[in-house]
Design a protein around this motif. Structure first.
Motif, mmCIF file in Angstrom:
data_model
loop_
_atom_site.group_PDB
_atom_site.id
_atom_site.type_symbol
_atom_site.label_atom_id
_atom_site.label_comp_id
_atom_site.label_asym_id
_atom_site.label_seq_id
_atom_site.Cartn_x
_atom_site.Cartn_y
_atom_site.Cartn_z
ATOM 1 N N ALA A 267 0.865 -1.181 0.000
ATOM 2 C CA ALA A 267 0.000 0.000 0.000
ATOM 3 C C ALA A 267 0.901 1.230 0.000
ATOM 4 C CB ALA A 267 -0.904 0.012 1.230
ATOM 5 N N PRO A 268 0.437 2.309 -0.635
ATOM 6 C CA PRO A 268 1.260 3.527 -0.647
ATOM 7 C C PRO A 268 1.409 4.114 0.753
ATOM 8 C CG PRO A 268 -0.870 3.923 -1.708
ATOM 9 C CD PRO A 268 -0.807 2.468 -1.371
ATOM 10 N N THR A 269 2.506 4.818 0.971
ATOM 11 C CA THR A 269 2.820 5.397 2.269
ATOM 12 C C THR A 269 1.695 6.304 2.779
ATOM 13 O OG1 THR A 269 5.152 5.296 1.708
ATOM 14 C CG2 THR A 269 4.575 6.726 3.528
ATOM 15 N N GLU A 270 1.085 7.078 1.886
ATOM 16 C CA GLU A 270 0.009 7.997 2.293
ATOM 17 C C GLU A 270 -1.176 7.244 2.898
ATOM 18 O OE1 GLU A 270 1.177 7.877 -0.942
ATOM 19 O OE2 GLU A 270 2.619 9.516 -0.693
ATOM 20 N N ALA B 65 -3.998 5.332 8.042
ATOM 21 C CA ALA B 65 -4.439 4.221 8.894
ATOM 22 C C ALA B 65 -3.850 4.282 10.294
ATOM 23 C CB ALA B 65 -4.083 2.888 8.243
ATOM 24 N N ILE B 66 -2.642 4.819 10.434
ATOM 25 C CA ILE B 66 -2.020 4.853 11.757
ATOM 26 C C ILE B 66 -2.178 6.187 12.471
ATOM 27 C CG2 ILE B 66 -0.345 3.074 11.174
ATOM 28 C CD1 ILE B 66 1.766 5.284 10.929
ATOM 29 N N SER B 67 -2.546 7.237 11.739
ATOM 30 C CA SER B 67 -2.575 8.563 12.371
ATOM 31 C C SER B 67 -3.966 9.166 12.541
ATOM 32 C CB SER B 67 -1.701 9.538 11.581
ATOM 33 O OG SER B 67 -2.249 9.750 10.291
ATOM 34 N N MET B 68 -4.914 8.801 11.712
ATOM 35 C CA MET B 68 -6.261 9.369 11.821
ATOM 36 C C MET B 68 -7.096 8.529 12.784
ATOM 37 S SD MET B 68 -6.965 10.449 7.881
ATOM 38 C CE MET B 68 -8.470 11.323 8.271
ATOM 39 N N PRO B 69 -7.638 9.147 13.836
ATOM 40 C CA PRO B 69 -8.374 8.390 14.856
ATOM 41 C C PRO B 69 -9.467 7.477 14.303
ATOM 42 C CG PRO B 69 -8.019 10.623 15.607
ATOM 43 C CD PRO B 69 -7.551 10.575 14.176
ATOM 44 N N ALA B 70 -10.212 7.915 13.298
ATOM 45 C CA ALA B 70 -11.301 7.093 12.760
ATOM 46 C C ALA B 70 -10.776 5.778 12.170
ATOM 47 C CB ALA B 70 -12.065 7.874 11.699
ATOM 48 N N GLY C 128 3.550 11.874 7.791
ATOM 49 C CA GLY C 128 3.939 11.008 6.698
ATOM 50 C C GLY C 128 5.119 10.100 6.985
ATOM 51 N N GLU C 129 5.773 10.264 8.157
ATOM 52 C CA GLU C 129 6.966 9.479 8.445
ATOM 53 C C GLU C 129 6.902 8.682 9.741
ATOM 54 O OE1 GLU C 129 10.567 11.746 8.272
ATOM 55 O OE2 GLU C 129 9.865 12.904 6.551
ATOM 56 N N GLU C 130 6.428 9.316 10.830
ATOM 57 C CA GLU C 130 6.491 8.654 12.137
ATOM 58 C C GLU C 130 5.420 9.203 13.059
ATOM 59 O OE1 GLU C 130 10.388 8.023 14.231
ATOM 60 O OE2 GLU C 130 9.474 9.421 15.654
ATOM 61 N N VAL C 131 4.845 8.296 13.850
ATOM 62 C CA VAL C 131 3.910 8.698 14.897
ATOM 63 C C VAL C 131 4.133 7.790 16.102
ATOM 64 C CG1 VAL C 131 2.010 7.241 14.052
ATOM 65 C CG2 VAL C 131 1.493 9.263 15.440
ATOM 66 N N ARG C 132 4.035 8.397 17.308
ATOM 67 C CA ARG C 132 4.238 7.655 18.561
ATOM 68 C C ARG C 132 2.998 7.779 19.429
ATOM 69 N NH1 ARG C 132 10.384 8.590 20.544
ATOM 70 N NH2 ARG C 132 11.302 8.353 18.487
ATOM 71 N N TYR C 133 2.620 6.642 20.035
ATOM 72 C CA TYR C 133 1.493 6.601 20.963
ATOM 73 C C TYR C 133 1.942 6.001 22.287
ATOM 74 C CZ TYR C 133 -1.497 7.275 16.869
ATOM 75 O OH TYR C 133 -2.081 7.769 15.734
ATOM 76 N N ARG C 134 1.349 6.458 23.354
ATOM 77 C CA ARG C 134 1.579 5.886 24.678
ATOM 78 C C ARG C 134 0.438 4.901 24.931
ATOM 79 N NH1 ARG C 134 4.873 6.525 28.546
ATOM 80 N NH2 ARG C 134 5.783 8.421 27.713
ATOM 81 N N GLY D 105 7.054 0.063 -4.539
ATOM 82 C CA GLY D 105 5.946 1.020 -4.628
ATOM 83 C C GLY D 105 5.026 0.965 -3.433
ATOM 84 N N GLY D 106 5.348 0.144 -2.468
ATOM 85 C CA GLY D 106 4.553 0.033 -1.250
ATOM 86 C C GLY D 106 5.224 0.776 -0.106
ATOM 87 N N THR D 107 5.040 0.258 1.094
ATOM 88 C CA THR D 107 5.541 0.932 2.295
ATOM 89 C C THR D 107 6.247 -0.055 3.203
ATOM 90 O OG1 THR D 107 3.680 2.457 2.204
ATOM 91 C CG2 THR D 107 4.825 2.296 4.303
ATOM 92 N N THR D 108 7.366 0.381 3.762
ATOM 93 C CA THR D 108 8.012 -0.362 4.826
ATOM 94 C C THR D 108 7.517 0.246 6.132
ATOM 95 O OG1 THR D 108 9.973 -0.790 3.500
ATOM 96 C CG2 THR D 108 10.210 -1.011 5.896
ATOM 97 N N LEU D 109 6.872 -0.575 6.954
ATOM 98 C CA LEU D 109 6.347 -0.145 8.254
ATOM 99 C C LEU D 109 7.222 -0.763 9.329
ATOM 100 C CD1 LEU D 109 4.228 1.080 10.193
ATOM 101 C CD2 LEU D 109 2.919 -1.042 9.905
ATOM 102 N N ARG D 110 7.841 0.090 10.112
ATOM 103 C CA ARG D 110 8.658 -0.374 11.237
ATOM 104 C C ARG D 110 7.926 -0.007 12.520
ATOM 105 N NH1 ARG D 110 14.486 1.608 13.209
ATOM 106 N NH2 ARG D 110 14.852 -0.065 14.682
ATOM 107 N N ILE D 111 7.723 -0.995 13.390
ATOM 108 C CA ILE D 111 7.046 -0.800 14.669
ATOM 109 C C ILE D 111 8.056 -1.047 15.778
ATOM 110 C CG2 ILE D 111 5.159 -1.545 16.174
ATOM 111 C CD1 ILE D 111 3.756 -2.591 13.612
#
Length: 119
Positions: free
Chosen positions: A21-24, A29-34, A56-62, A85-91
């Motif tokens: 899936a594209p990065t956008e 999916a990870i940043s918008m609450p809905a 578009g790059e990083e988000v942190r949650y407690r 053409g997809g996304t590398t997701l590092r958790i």
């Protein structure tokens, strides 16, 4: 288990996924609450607002554990486009509870060094 394995476990989890899936789209999916609510419900978070975010790059949650002692941790989601053409997701998930770094209080009757005398 060798020293490197136990060091990694003490440090937390570090996972990487290649997504088709594209990065956008992954960012939404990870940043918008809905959208985030579908896979990371607000009741699992210590605070619904991110600890920090680089759009578009990083988000942190407690996050707070459900069971006592209800320890808190920080989960970081890092995104980068991949060659397909997809996304590398590092958790990256690290235990980050202030109660784990607190020192025991000194005894109230502590007057410093104790010296012993020979009789």
């Amino acid at each position: 288990m060798n020293d490197r394995t136990s060091d990694r476990q003490a440090a937390g989890l570090d996972l990487e996924y290649e997504l088709d899936a594209p990065t956008e789209k992954v960012w939404r999916a990870i940043s918008m609450p809905a959208f985030r609510e579908r896979w990371l419900p607000a009741d699992k978070l210590a605070d619904t607002a991110p600890v920090s975010a680089i759009p578009g790059e990083e988000v942190r949650y407690r996050i707070r554990d459900d069971e006592p002692p209800h320890l808190e941790s920080v989960v970081t989601f890092r995104l980068s486009p991949n060659d397909a053409g997809g996304t590398t997701l590092r958790i990256v998930h690290r235990l980050d509870d202030a109660r784990l770094t607190q020192r025991e209080p000194w005894a109230l009757n502590d007057n410093g060094c104790t010296q012993m005398r020979a009789a």
